[in-house]
Design a protein around this motif. Structure first.
Motif, PDB file in Angstrom:
ATOM      1  N   GLU A 117       0.830  -1.216   0.000  1.00 46.34           N
ATOM      2  CA  GLU A 117       0.000   0.000   0.000  1.00 46.34           C
ATOM      3  C   GLU A 117       0.858   1.256   0.000  1.00 46.34           C
ATOM      4  OE1 GLU A 117      -2.962   0.132   3.150  1.00 46.34           O
ATOM      5  OE2 GLU A 117      -3.181  -2.031   3.042  1.00 46.34           O
ATOM      6  N   MET A 118       1.949   1.204   0.767  1.00 50.12           N
ATOM      7  CA  MET A 118       2.789   2.389   0.932  1.00 50.12           C
ATOM      8  C   MET A 118       3.765   2.578  -0.219  1.00 50.12           C
ATOM      9  SD  MET A 118       1.777   3.826   3.704  1.00 50.12           S
ATOM     10  CE  MET A 118       3.116   4.995   3.778  1.00 50.12           C
ATOM     11  N   GLY A 119       3.819   1.618  -1.142  1.00 52.30           N
ATOM     12  CA  GLY A 119       4.648   1.811  -2.319  1.00 52.30           C
ATOM     13  C   GLY A 119       6.105   1.450  -2.127  1.00 52.30           C
ATOM     14  N   VAL A 144       5.014   1.392   8.427  1.00 53.92           N
ATOM     15  CA  VAL A 144       4.170   2.408   7.781  1.00 53.92           C
ATOM     16  C   VAL A 144       4.707   3.803   8.078  1.00 53.92           C
ATOM     17  CG1 VAL A 144       1.873   3.444   7.649  1.00 53.92           C
ATOM     18  CG2 VAL A 144       2.102   0.970   7.824  1.00 53.92           C
ATOM     19  N   ALA A 145       5.103   4.044   9.329  1.00 53.15           N
ATOM     20  CA  ALA A 145       5.597   5.374   9.700  1.00 53.15           C
ATOM     21  C   ALA A 145       6.868   5.725   8.921  1.00 53.15           C
ATOM     22  CB  ALA A 145       5.850   5.438  11.205  1.00 53.15           C
ATOM     23  N   THR A 175       6.096   6.321   5.309  1.00 56.12           N
ATOM     24  CA  THR A 175       5.421   7.616   5.151  1.00 56.12           C
ATOM     25  C   THR A 175       6.433   8.757   5.087  1.00 56.12           C
ATOM     26  OG1 THR A 175       3.459   6.866   6.345  1.00 56.12           O
ATOM     27  CG2 THR A 175       3.787   9.245   6.208  1.00 56.12           C
ATOM     28  N   LEU A 176       7.376   8.760   6.042  1.00 55.49           N
ATOM     29  CA  LEU A 176       8.363   9.841   6.075  1.00 55.49           C
ATOM     30  C   LEU A 176       9.141   9.890   4.767  1.00 55.49           C
ATOM     31  CD1 LEU A 176       9.699   9.484   9.740  1.00 55.49           C
ATOM     32  CD2 LEU A 176       8.146  11.234   8.851  1.00 55.49           C
ATOM     33  N   GLN A 197       8.243   8.533   1.708  1.00 58.22           N
ATOM     34  CA  GLN A 197       7.402   8.846   0.541  1.00 58.22           C
ATOM     35  C   GLN A 197       7.043  10.330   0.496  1.00 58.22           C
ATOM     36  OE1 GLN A 197       6.903   7.202  -2.004  1.00 58.22           O
ATOM     37  NE2 GLN A 197       6.397   5.037  -1.661  1.00 58.22           N
ATOM     38  N   ALA A 198       6.774  10.908   1.678  1.00 55.31           N
ATOM     39  CA  ALA A 198       6.385  12.321   1.699  1.00 55.31           C
ATOM     40  C   ALA A 198       7.551  13.214   1.289  1.00 55.31           C
ATOM     41  CB  ALA A 198       5.890  12.713   3.085  1.00 55.31           C
ATOM     42  N   ASP A 206       6.555   9.116  -4.231  1.00 55.74           N
ATOM     43  CA  ASP A 206       5.558   9.452  -5.236  1.00 55.74           C
ATOM     44  C   ASP A 206       4.280  10.040  -4.628  1.00 55.74           C
ATOM     45  OD1 ASP A 206       4.323   7.217  -4.164  1.00 55.74           O
ATOM     46  OD2 ASP A 206       4.651   5.951  -5.899  1.00 55.74           O
ATOM     47  N   TRP A 207       4.406  10.595  -3.404  1.00 54.78           N
ATOM     48  CA  TRP A 207       3.219  11.213  -2.786  1.00 54.78           C
ATOM     49  C   TRP A 207       3.098  12.687  -3.120  1.00 54.78           C
ATOM     50  CZ3 TRP A 207       1.667   9.489   2.780  1.00 54.78           C
ATOM     51  CH2 TRP A 207       1.520   8.108   2.786  1.00 54.78           C
ATOM     52  N   GLY A 208       4.142  13.270  -3.663  1.00 59.56           N
ATOM     53  CA  GLY A 208       4.157  14.730  -3.832  1.00 59.56           C
ATOM     54  C   GLY A 208       3.262  15.204  -4.980  1.00 59.56           C
ATOM     55  N   ILE A 210       0.878  17.046  -0.800  1.00 60.14           N
ATOM     56  CA  ILE A 210       0.482  16.804   0.572  1.00 60.14           C
ATOM     57  C   ILE A 210       0.233  18.135   1.252  1.00 60.14           C
ATOM     58  CG2 ILE A 210       1.323  15.945   2.782  1.00 60.14           C
ATOM     59  CD1 ILE A 210       2.989  13.938   1.088  1.00 60.14           C
ATOM     60  N   ARG A 256      -1.816   5.463  -4.052  1.00 64.77           N
ATOM     61  CA  ARG A 256      -2.473   4.171  -3.849  1.00 64.77           C
ATOM     62  C   ARG A 256      -3.585   4.304  -2.809  1.00 64.77           C
ATOM     63  NH1 ARG A 256       2.722   3.676  -5.166  1.00 64.77           N
ATOM     64  NH2 ARG A 256       3.085   4.780  -3.235  1.00 64.77           N
ATOM     65  N   THR A 299       1.729  10.041  11.326  1.00 64.32           N
ATOM     66  CA  THR A 299       3.172  10.220  11.137  1.00 64.32           C
ATOM     67  C   THR A 299       3.483  11.613  10.592  1.00 64.32           C
ATOM     68  OG1 THR A 299       3.507   7.873  10.683  1.00 64.32           O
ATOM     69  CG2 THR A 299       5.217   9.382   9.900  1.00 64.32           C
TER      70      THR A 299
END
Lengths: 248, 248
Positions: free
Chosen positions: A110-112, A234-235, A238-239, A241-242, A246-248, B185, B225, B238
């Motif tokens: 899920e988190m890539g 996950v934490a 997250t740090l 990816q953000a 690819d979250w940007g 984000i 995702r 997070t």
């Protein structure tokens, strides 16, 4: 209704991972298990559409053309999403109880995470994993997360050997419980990168000394509380990816 | 050995949440269930130490003075950690399947949410929760995460009513699946703040319109995702903790 109007039907809810190449008009085999799911669980019939992906060719609309007990078929009818490969980020983790290990794999997908590497540490609870089962779990998580990439799950390998063979240009970001609450969060390095999550009970003093001395290792604090391994994964993802992903 | 040397025994592994005030020399009642756990599961004996916390007075070393079937007692012998209250961050979530709801509560505690509010949305799968069971789950998670705070779990309330009664100085950070992969984000607002995680299937069009129009709501993207609710909760917590929380 004109064929030129944008399609108004929603993207199919059922997503299937397949092995074959996907492309306009391609006929794609649907496995016995998939037919069972489509017919008996989802009550789908020929003529209805599913989403197909194979980890290479993006997502395609697949119209079911046959659903027989021994297997079925779908025909590709238009690409619905481009292939999206996650950034070059690996997740290393020490397998824990079965249900939690499954969670970590699910969450890594899920988190890539691009690749999942189970590592055996001195305090690792389990000495073997079923790689094929975890890989199937990654496929299922990709089907449900809407992603088009399926991270490969590597065989369980001793942490010491993984570190000995490490590609030096890949920063390994070590989620270090010893840092909890004392140091600032380390700034994650860009890809290629990797995250290392320890087992319950943390790393042994030997492992900690080894990790601290390696030039490609950076330490990461995940706050003042103790996180379970799946939460920590996950934490940390997250740090990263953000910041670089690819979250940007 | 001199009494002035720093204590070299590690902090007790077993942590117990109790209701009574904690302070040097205090005698603390240990419940029947806790005695069962200490005696029968952990095989502990009088004279051994546990860690005690009550959500107000930090963590104390408690020496077991009595372990009887009907209940036991421990005596406070030195504070081992100060009280650490998390920042004023709430987590709102729509209860899902029982196991996943338990996971969300567990993860909210590990991640340092100050308060947990189950909300009923149009697509919420379950219409009732057992608040006392979730609260007990939060206590257990606090015992295991090494934290000294136990977030309160509120009763299930309809999202519409929660929004109608919302304190306007508290930014509500809405994890909006509709944003996935398109917008950057959002920058999290400082405390007081809250995070809202939707149910499987997301929010209804009516709810989406309502949320989008509220002045205290900010939208948040959690990548391209689809994340399960428990994954989304950890990811959003997070981002907030790393920016404004107690991870720095």
């Amino acid at each position: 209704m004109s064929q030129n109007l944008p399609r108004t039907d929603p993207r199919p809810k059922v997503r299937l991972y397949v092995e074959q190449p996907l492309g306009q008009g391609q006929h794609i085999a649907v496995s016995q298990e998939q037919v069972h799911y489509l017919g008996n669980v989802m009550r789908m019939k020929p003529g209805e559409a599913v989403a197909l992906f194979n980890g290479r060719d993006g997502e395609w609309r697949g119209v079911l053309t046959a659903l027989a007990k021994r297997g079925g078929e779908a025909e590709c009818d238009g690409q619905t999403a481009p292939q999206l490969n996650p950034p070059d980020l690996w997740l290393l983790f020490a397998p824990i109880k079965k249900a939690r290990t499954d969670f970590i794999v699910e969450k890594a997908v899920e988190m890539g995470a691009a690749r999942i590497l189970p590592v055996q540490t001195e305090f690792t609870n389990s000495e073997r994993i079923r790689r094929d089962r975890l890989q199937a779990h990654a496929v299922e998580a990709a089907e449900q997360s809407g992603g088009t990439h399926v991270p490969g799950v590597a065989d369980l390998a001793p942490l010491a050997r993984v570190l000995a063979d490490w590609p030096e240009d890949r920063v390994l970001w070590w989620a270090d419980e010893g840092l909890a609450g004392s140091d600032p969060i380390a700034d994650p390095a860009p890809a290629p990168a990797a995250i290392l999550i320890g087992p319950e009970g943390g790393f042994s003093p030997t492992e900690r000394a080894r990790l601290a001395a390696l030039p490609f290792v950076r330490r990461l604090s995940l706050g003042p509380r103790i996180l379970r391994a799946d939460t920590a994964a996950v934490a940390a993802l997250t740090l990263w990816q953000a910041r670089h992903g690819d979250w940007g």
